[in-house]
Each structure stands twice: as C-alpha cells, then as structure tokens.
Design a protein around this motif. Structure first.
Motif, PDB file in Angstrom:
ATOM      1  N   LYS A   2       0.884  -1.126  -0.001  1.00 38.30           N
ATOM      2  CA  LYS A   2      -0.125   0.070  -0.129  1.00 38.30           C
ATOM      3  C   LYS A   2       0.878   1.260   0.068  1.00 38.30           C
ATOM      4  CE  LYS A   2      -4.169  -1.913   0.650  1.00 38.30           C
ATOM      5  NZ  LYS A   2      -5.185  -1.679  -0.270  1.00 38.30           N
ATOM      6  N   ARG A   3       0.487   2.306  -0.721  1.00 38.88           N
ATOM      7  CA  ARG A   3       1.044   3.574  -0.623  1.00 38.88           C
ATOM      8  C   ARG A   3      -0.165   4.735  -0.874  1.00 38.88           C
ATOM      9  NH1 ARG A   3       5.287   5.000  -5.387  1.00 38.88           N
ATOM     10  NH2 ARG A   3       3.427   5.175  -7.537  1.00 38.88           N
ATOM     11  N   ILE A   4       0.392   5.935  -0.344  1.00 37.25           N
ATOM     12  CA  ILE A   4      -0.510   6.980  -0.815  1.00 37.25           C
ATOM     13  C   ILE A   4       0.049   7.479  -2.188  1.00 37.25           C
ATOM     14  CG2 ILE A   4      -1.299   9.343  -0.095  1.00 37.25           C
ATOM     15  CD1 ILE A   4      -1.123   8.510   2.751  1.00 37.25           C
ATOM     16  N   GLN A   5      -0.812   7.484  -3.195  1.00 35.92           N
ATOM     17  CA  GLN A   5      -0.400   8.204  -4.373  1.00 35.92           C
ATOM     18  C   GLN A   5      -1.425   9.188  -4.995  1.00 35.92           C
ATOM     19  OE1 GLN A   5       0.657   4.562  -6.162  1.00 35.92           O
ATOM     20  NE2 GLN A   5      -1.255   4.143  -6.877  1.00 35.92           N
ATOM     21  N   TYR A   6      -1.176   9.479  -6.171  1.00 40.41           N
ATOM     22  CA  TYR A   6      -2.213  10.395  -6.895  1.00 40.41           C
ATOM     23  C   TYR A   6      -1.970  10.479  -8.334  1.00 40.41           C
ATOM     24  CZ  TYR A   6       1.906  13.618  -6.598  1.00 40.41           C
ATOM     25  OH  TYR A   6       3.258  14.261  -6.822  1.00 40.41           O
ATOM     26  N   HIS A   7      -3.311  10.678  -9.010  1.00 46.61           N
ATOM     27  CA  HIS A   7      -3.246  10.299 -10.479  1.00 46.61           C
ATOM     28  C   HIS A   7      -3.365  11.713 -11.214  1.00 46.61           C
ATOM     29  CE1 HIS A   7      -3.886   5.847 -10.182  1.00 46.61           C
ATOM     30  NE2 HIS A   7      -4.213   6.238  -8.916  1.00 46.61           N
ATOM     31  N   GLN A   8      -3.188  12.867 -10.706  1.00 53.70           N
ATOM     32  CA  GLN A   8      -3.103  14.151 -11.187  1.00 53.70           C
ATOM     33  C   GLN A   8      -2.383  15.144 -10.197  1.00 53.70           C
ATOM     34  OE1 GLN A   8      -7.350  14.160 -12.014  1.00 53.70           O
ATOM     35  NE2 GLN A   8      -7.308  16.080 -11.085  1.00 53.70           N
ATOM     36  N   GLY A  97       7.309   8.846  -2.657  1.00 49.40           N
ATOM     37  CA  GLY A  97       6.771   7.488  -2.307  1.00 49.40           C
ATOM     38  C   GLY A  97       7.211   7.049  -1.140  1.00 49.40           C
ATOM     39  N   ALA A  98       7.408   7.727  -0.195  1.00 45.51           N
ATOM     40  CA  ALA A  98       7.908   7.300   1.248  1.00 45.51           C
ATOM     41  C   ALA A  98       6.618   6.961   2.143  1.00 45.51           C
ATOM     42  CB  ALA A  98       8.830   8.367   1.922  1.00 45.51           C
ATOM     43  N   PHE A  99       5.422   7.644   1.751  1.00 47.25           N
ATOM     44  CA  PHE A  99       4.168   7.449   2.447  1.00 47.25           C
ATOM     45  C   PHE A  99       3.586   6.105   2.096  1.00 47.25           C
ATOM     46  CE2 PHE A  99       3.420  12.240   2.877  1.00 47.25           C
ATOM     47  CZ  PHE A  99       4.653  12.400   3.927  1.00 47.25           C
ATOM     48  N   ALA A 100       4.210   5.014   2.545  1.00 46.80           N
ATOM     49  CA  ALA A 100       4.160   3.652   1.976  1.00 46.80           C
ATOM     50  C   ALA A 100       4.605   2.641   2.702  1.00 46.80           C
ATOM     51  CB  ALA A 100       4.843   3.472   0.549  1.00 46.80           C
ATOM     52  N   GLU A 101       4.424   1.278   2.324  1.00 45.78           N
ATOM     53  CA  GLU A 101       4.843   0.139   2.963  1.00 45.78           C
ATOM     54  C   GLU A 101       6.029  -0.089   2.682  1.00 45.78           C
ATOM     55  OE1 GLU A 101       0.881  -2.255   4.269  1.00 45.78           O
ATOM     56  OE2 GLU A 101       1.659  -2.630   2.067  1.00 45.78           O
ATOM     57  N   MET A 102       6.346   0.147   1.260  1.00 46.03           N
ATOM     58  CA  MET A 102       7.821   0.006   0.635  1.00 46.03           C
ATOM     59  C   MET A 102       8.360   1.254  -0.023  1.00 46.03           C
ATOM     60  SD  MET A 102       9.190  -3.014   0.826  1.00 46.03           S
ATOM     61  CE  MET A 102       8.745  -5.006   1.410  1.00 46.03           C
TER      62      MET A 102
END
Length: 310
Positions: A2-8, A97-102
């Motif tokens: 899982k991670r926090i991400q965005y598409h725009q 990408g640090a707000f993530a499990e990896m």
C-alpha cells in the motif's frame, strides 16, 4: 503493498491509499520496508504541481520523502548498506513515495539509523536536519566559538540549525513567536527575541545569521553581523538566488542529499545533540486525513506529523 499516491496534480483531495507494486532496486538503489515516514511542507507543494518541471507528468505518483525502515533488497553496486540494515533517509523529489509500506531510494540518500533512535524519531530527521547542517556548516562555514543567530529558531530547520550550531561549540541566539520564548530558552539559546525585533539591539553580535523564516531584510541581517560575517537563507526563490549571486555576505542554500552530511546528522542525533520534535503519529490508513488537516489547518503544531506503516 500500500502507498499514498495521486493520479493528477492538485489539492489534498487527489490523494489515494492504493495498492502498488514496488520496483526492484536498480543500480545504486535500495528498497526499504518503511516503518515510519515524516511529512514536510514540500510534499504538498510537489503534489500540487509546483515542481512539475522536475517531477514530470507520469502518474500515479507516490507522496512523501523522509522515512526510516529496514532494507529489504539492494541493487547492483550498493556497498554501504545490506539487507536487514535499519536505515533513515529520503526518496528523491522526482521519485517520492515514502508514505508507503515500501519505498525505493538511491543509496546516497540513505544511511544507517542510530540504534538508540526509534524509527519515528529517525524519520523526522532527514530533510530539516540535512538542510540545517548544510546551512550552518557548509554555506555558513561555522567555527567553534563563533556566534550564530537563527531567525525562526523553533521551526523545523531553525530548531535543527540551533542544535547543530550548539553541538559544534557556537553561541546561539534566535527569534521566535512571543508565546514560544520559553521553548527557545529550553534549548539554551541566548539572546532570544520575538519576530519583528529591532535589529539594532543586536548590532554587530553574530558571525553567522541563518534566516530560516525568510523574513529578515538584507539591511537587518547585515546590522547584526560582525565584520566578515555571513548570512545564509534556506529558501531558493528566484529573488534569493539572484541576491546570492551578488557580491556580499548573503548566500542561499539549495540543500542536496550528500551522504557524508546525512551520516553526520545521524551521528549528531545518535549522540542526543539533535532532536526533531514529533507532534502526532498516525498509521498509514489514517494518513490522508492527517495530511489534509496539516495542509489546510496547520495542525499538528510544534513538531512533525509521523506516518507509521507497521
């Protein structure tokens, strides 16, 4: 994973907690299982598109830079770190990408975590402390026995700058809000003044002025300097970069992920001479709400928002 991400690019409403497949580490890269990550003001700026000339237009994009965790895998050419090492560091601005499990990061931006720091404490360190270190010791060329004034001494970078200067044998003063002078006294700073102070009251007292708040005029900072003194700003705006190119005592810092500097920052924290306060800790599943509150309401105050993955 899982991670926090965005598409725009956009406001906090574009953040999503989603599944993603971590890439295998390439040459000079490490894959880290994140135990804790820390929010910085630049995270929301990058997500909003303020640096899209650097970050590009490929989506989805991960969010977050500062982290601490355990090395899961290493790429070709990695020599300082090994699988199982406890580390702290930062992902690049472009990769994030640090707000993530990896998280995948360049080895040069990752160092071993001091054993006596928790993962949460370690995650709070990289960006603010590396910036402070380079401002005080690289651009500022601080020597033991000199005097430093930190404008904004209780902000993230300001507090780290004050502690690093003290650890290197300097006398340190600073400015802060009038409601927080007792906190600055607790850091052993002297003199302490409130924002809006008259610089003439500190005329000719300091070898180095570090403006972390970007609020001092050049004339005010010069008034406070001893002959041959230096002024360092940490906000590389076009105006400050132009000012830095002119003859005179002013230099603006563009912080860079230099391994030796990050290692020294980690050692300073490991000795107990550097602490970045933590205001709130939330699990990854609650991080979007907390990040939104931080951006829109400025809460929590007085320390870092830490996101834990385990």
């Amino acid at each position: 994973m899982k991670r926090i991400q965005y598409h725009q690019y956009g406001g906090p409403e574009v953040m999503r907690l989603e599944d993603f497949e971590p890439a295998r580490p390439g040459s000079g890269e490490v894959l880290v299982r994140v135990r804790a990550a820390a929010a910085n003001p630049m995270d929301s700026g990058i997500r909003s598109g303020a640096m899209k000339m650097v970050t590009g237009r490929r989506f989805p994009r991960g969010l977050g830079h500062d982290f601490a965790g355990v090395v899961e895998a290493v790429g070709q050419g990695v020599t300082r770190l090994a699988v199982g090492d406890e580390v702290l560091g930062g992902a690049s601005i472009k990769a994030s990408g640090a707000f993530a499990e990896m998280v995948l990061a360049a080895e040069k931006g990752v160092v071993k975590k001091p054993a006596n720091l928790s993962f949460e404490e370690a995650a709070a360190i990289p960006t603010v402390s590396l910036t402070a270190f380079q401002a005080v010791l690289k651009k500022g060329r601080l020597q033991s026995g000199q005097s430093v004034f930190v404008n904004g001494c209780l902000g993230g970078v300001g507090r780290a700058a004050a502690q690093i200067a003290l650890a290197h044998g300097a006398a340190v003063g600073g400015s802060c809000r009038d409601t927080a002078t007792h906190v600055a006294r607790g850091l052993a700073l002297d003199p302490i003044v409130v924002f809006g102070f008259d610089p003439r009251t500190l005329s000719g007292r300091f070898d180095l002025v570090v403006d972390t708040a970007d609020m001092l005029t050049m004339d005010a900072a010069k008034t406070m300097l001893k002959p041959g003194g230096r002024i360092v700003g940490i906000h590389p705006t076009p105006a400050n970069i132009a000012k830095s190119a002119l003859p005179g005592p002013y230099n603006v810092l563009i912080a860079r992920p230099i391994t030796a500097d990050l290692e020294e920052v980690a050692r300073t924290a490991g000795r107990g001479d550097l602490r970045v306060p933590i205001a709130r800790t939330v699990p990854l599943t609650e991080a979007i709400k907390a990040l939104t509150e931080l951006e829109r309401e400025g809460t929590p105050k007085g320390g870092k928002l830490i996101i834990t993955s385990e």
